[in-house]
Design an enzyme around this catalytic site. Structure first.
Site, PDB file in Angstrom:
ATOM      1  N   LYS A  12       6.281  -4.723  -3.446  1.00 52.35           N
ATOM      2  CA  LYS A  12       7.698  -4.406  -3.364  1.00 52.35           C
ATOM      3  C   LYS A  12       8.177  -4.307  -1.922  1.00 52.35           C
ATOM      4  CE  LYS A  12      11.750  -3.452  -4.786  1.00 52.35           C
ATOM      5  NZ  LYS A  12      12.513  -4.641  -5.219  1.00 52.35           N
ATOM      6  N   CYS A  25       0.815  -1.212   0.000  1.00 46.90           N
ATOM      7  CA  CYS A  25       0.000   0.000   0.000  1.00 46.90           C
ATOM      8  C   CYS A  25       0.852   1.268   0.000  1.00 46.90           C
ATOM      9  CB  CYS A  25      -0.890   0.020   1.228  1.00 46.90           C
ATOM     10  SG  CYS A  25      -1.931  -1.421   1.372  1.00 46.90           S
ATOM     11  N   GLY A  70      -1.173  -0.982   6.463  1.00 44.56           N
ATOM     12  CA  GLY A  70      -0.947  -1.802   7.650  1.00 44.56           C
ATOM     13  C   GLY A  70      -2.134  -2.707   7.907  1.00 44.56           C
ATOM     14  N   GLU A 116       8.770 -16.387  -8.726  1.00 43.23           N
ATOM     15  CA  GLU A 116       7.976 -15.190  -8.472  1.00 43.23           C
ATOM     16  C   GLU A 116       7.588 -14.424  -9.730  1.00 43.23           C
ATOM     17  OE1 GLU A 116       9.748 -12.244  -5.836  1.00 43.23           O
ATOM     18  OE2 GLU A 116      11.728 -12.675  -6.630  1.00 43.23           O
TER      19      GLU A 116
HETATM   20  C1  F6R Z   1      12.155 -11.173  -3.916  1.00 38.88           C
HETATM   21  C2  F6R Z   1      12.072 -10.018  -3.051  1.00 38.88           C
HETATM   22  C3  F6R Z   1      11.615 -10.225  -1.662  1.00 38.88           C
HETATM   23  C4  F6R Z   1      12.358  -9.272  -0.702  1.00 38.88           C
HETATM   24  C5  F6R Z   1      11.779  -9.407   0.705  1.00 38.88           C
HETATM   25  C6  F6R Z   1      12.535  -8.560   1.710  1.00 38.88           C
HETATM   26  O1  F6R Z   1      12.616 -10.835  -5.187  1.00 38.88           O
HETATM   27  O2  F6R Z   1      12.325  -8.917  -3.447  1.00 38.88           O
HETATM   28  O3  F6R Z   1      11.776 -11.554  -1.263  1.00 38.88           O
HETATM   29  O4  F6R Z   1      13.709  -9.591  -0.709  1.00 38.88           O
HETATM   30  O5  F6R Z   1      10.437  -9.022   0.699  1.00 38.88           O
HETATM   31  O6  F6R Z   1      12.492  -7.215   1.361  1.00 38.88           O
HETATM   32  P1  F6R Z   1      13.533  -6.188   1.957  1.00 38.88           P
HETATM   33  O7  F6R Z   1      14.885  -6.554   1.440  1.00 38.88           O
HETATM   34  O8  F6R Z   1      13.070  -4.842   1.495  1.00 38.88           O
HETATM   35  O9  F6R Z   1      13.477  -6.330   3.454  1.00 38.88           O
END
Ligand code: F6R
Length: 622
Positions: free
Chosen positions: A617, A2, A109, A502
């Site tokens: 993301k 979000c 959240g 993915e």
């Molecule tokens: C996979 C991917 C996710 C992130 C995970 C952790 O390609 O991007 O598995 O690695 O959600 O995210 P961060 O690194 O932002 O804590």
């Protein structure tokens, strides 16, 4: 995940709100919406892309000087217009349409006690239009409103359990916007005219609008009005400008340009030589100071620890798994790696002499932040983060930090952030080795030389793209794939499998090759491509035996081999020869063809590469 944008201004803010949403699109979402004050509450919502929302707004001429906007990633209630934010309060009264809403609200959240709050609000006559937990907050604020929105929001926060960042306004106070955060990020932007003020979940949303940013901390509440704003802390004590300073933040809207690439993921894969060069820029020798925090000396902390605990999720977890091999073999320091969402809920044995290392691209991942706080609550105060966002909650909450300079990563599937994390983790390994007397000057010079050459070595691997495309054509027709690696390349196999599943939606699993005969060999047939990461290292001969096991069952091998691995292409055996063997840093090179393989396979299958289904993301909810 979000995203929030909000604004109070003396001009029409709808274009800023919607462009802000467009900049947050990379985080992943399934619906979006915008609401403004225009002689009452008005809104537009869509389950399509932000561009469709823009078209709706152009048709309806939605305009206003106070407003909020949101991209939603569904947690409670399906992706549907009636569940999209902003939500309006209705009632209390039997017929929602006869009681026009007065509160408009967006939320990131999860509200954990939404069921019980919903029941008590329904008992008061509130009618619910959605299945979301968010609508509960909206009606709750309405039920507590008595002419002062700031007071109503503060009163409502006391009843909420869970994580939230909210932005809310009321039609009875049309030039006022209230924001609050617990567990989800929220920032305040000060406009260049000092009249307009903004709220957003990410400074990126305000790129090109303002670079003057105040980071709200856990529990902070913001009262934003035309030309002024106030902040209070979690005890509702007023905060001074010194306590929450305005910082100049350069959020690169330019990162959103695709240039010659088809997708952000492809662009980001090709940015890796630059990302690694930037991350290692200025590192000419190994110094603990590289990891100093705002108020803490890494040299002192490194002397006070006897082990490492790495906490992370997803791809970042796999970079931690790779680092474990480095930390134990080079720095000789016992290292444990845990998935953050598991660690935070299990009984563990804390060691106050452990260095807790979190790894996170975004610095806002809810599980990783919670795992850090859990470790701290167990008395483990020595904390360090390898993080790509200098202004993130993770950097603020850790004692020490190494900021990777991968740049903004837009593609949901992490690529350049992963290799940049590995660069930071290798430096950490060397710094700990040095602090423990395990790094000779000769070894230090050798490692620095190898790191300096990494950008060129990565460039040479990227030149293999045409060969990987040929593999991808085979993979596009498959529904399953197996990835094998050994030693420090086993986490690279895991990362290759994660990337493939993915974005291409092909089921992929990774195993340490020695485990093959303990179960997964049963899956191997000619329909099962088996990707093998086979650098010329101490385990290569063992790995070759594992490859024979696959071929003997009719499995088709796709092998990444070094020049001197002595593996030749043959029937059922496809080999891509990596340009050079890169010693301890070899995982950073071997992951690149696997990223390209996932990317080109996904393209061949026609999936939405940068926004894979169901994924976001920045995972700011549990
Ligand atoms: C996979 C991917 C996710 C992130 C995970 C952790 O390609 O991007 O598995 O690695 O959600 O995210 P961060 O690194 O932002 O804590």
């Amino acid at each position: 995940m979000c995203g929030i944008v909000g604004a109070v201004s003396n001009q029409n803010i709808v274009p800023i709100l919607v462009q802000g949403l467009a900049r947050l699109e990379y985080r992943g979402y399934d619906s979006c919406g915008v609401a403004v004050y225009a002689n009452g509450l008005k809104r537009a919502r869509s389950t399509a892309r932000v561009s469709e929302l823009m078209a709706q707004i152009a048709t309806t001429h939605l305009q206003g000087t106070t407003g909020i906007a949101h991209t939603r990633w569904a947690t409670h209630g399906a992706p549907a217009v009636h569940n999209a934010h902003p939500h309006f309060s209705h009632g209390p009264g039997a017929d929602a349409s006869s009681r026009p809403g007065r509160i408009a609200l967006v939320h990131n959240g999860i509200i954990e006690n939404h069921d019980e709050l919903r029941a008590s609000l329904q008992a008061k006559g509130y009618l619910f239009q959605s299945q979301t937990d968010t609508e509960v907050i909206c009606h709750l604020v309405d039920s507590l409103y008595d002419g002062d929105l700031f007071e109503a929001v503060k009163a409502a926060l006391g009843s909420l359990r869970g994580a939230y960042a909210i932005a809310v306004f009321c039609k009875d106070e049309p030039h006022r916007l209230i924001g609050a955060r617990v567990g989800s990020p929220l920032i305040l932007g000060v406009g260049p005219d000092s009249q307009s003020h903004y709220l957003a979940s990410d400074a990126m949303a305000l790129a090109g609008v303002t670079d003057q940013i105040v980071y709200l901390e856990e529990g902070d509440v913001a009262d934003i009005q035309l030309g002024k704003y106030w902040l209070v802390d979690k005890a509702f004590k007023p905060l001074t400008a010194a306590q929450r300073p305005v910082k100049t933040v350069h959020a690169h809207s330019g990162a959103a340009e695709l240039g010659p690439y088809r997708h952000y993921m492809q662009k980001e894969i090709f940015e890796q030589p630059r990302a690694i060069a930037d991350t290692l820029e200025g590192v000419t020798s190994i110094q603990p100071e590289l990891f100093d925090g705002a108020d803490a000396s890494a040299a002192r902390v490194f002397k006070d620890i006897d082990s490492v605990l790495i906490l992370a999720c997803g791809t970042s977890y796999y970079s931690g798994c790779t680092a474990k091999y480095w930390l134990e073999s080079i720095a000789k320091i016992p290292t444990q790696v845990e998935v953050a969402s598991e660690y935070r809920y299990r009984d563990s044995v804390p060691n106050p002499r452990t260095l807790v290392v979190t790894i996170t691209q975004s610095g806002e991942t809810a599980d990783t932040l919670a795992a850090l706080r859990h470790a701290q609550s167990l008395g483990m105060t020595h904390t360090l983060t390898i993080c790509n966002v200098a202004t993130s909650a993770m950097v603020r909450e850790c004692e020490l930090a190494y900021i990777t300079r991968a740049g903004v990563e837009i593609g949901v599937a992490s690529t350049k952030a992963f290799t940049a994390q590995l660069a930071g983790l290798f430096l950490l390994t060397l710094a700990l080795a040095q602090s423990r007397g395990m790094l000779s000057d000769t070894e230090e010079a050798r490692h620095i030389k190898a790191m300096r050459h990494l950008p060129a070595a990565l460039q040479a691997v990227l030149a293999l793209e045409p060969q990987v495309i040929a593999w991808a054509e085979d993979f596009a027709a498959k529904e399953n794939a197996l990835f094998l690696g050994r030693g420090m390349h086993y986490p690279i196999a895991l990362e290759g499998a994660l990337k493939l599943k993915e974005i291409s939606y092909i089921h992929a699993e990774a195993y340490p090759a020695g485990e093959l005969k303990h179960g997964p060999l049963a899956l191997v047939t000619s329909a099962m491509p088996v990707v093998t990461v086979a650098p010329h290292d101490a385990l290569l001969e063992k790995l070759k035996s594992n490859m024979h096991e696959v071929r003997a069952r009719g499995g088709v091998l796709y092998v990444l081999a070094d020049a001197d691995s002595k593996i030749e292409s043959a029937e059922g055996l496809h080999v891509i020869r990596m340009p050079e063997h890169y010693g301890e840093l070899s995982p950073m090179l071997h992951v690149v063809p696997l990223q390209l393989l996932a990317y080109h396979t996904a393209c061949a299958r026609g999936t939405d590469v940068d926004k894979p289904r169901n994924l976001a993301k920045s995972v700011t909810v549990e």
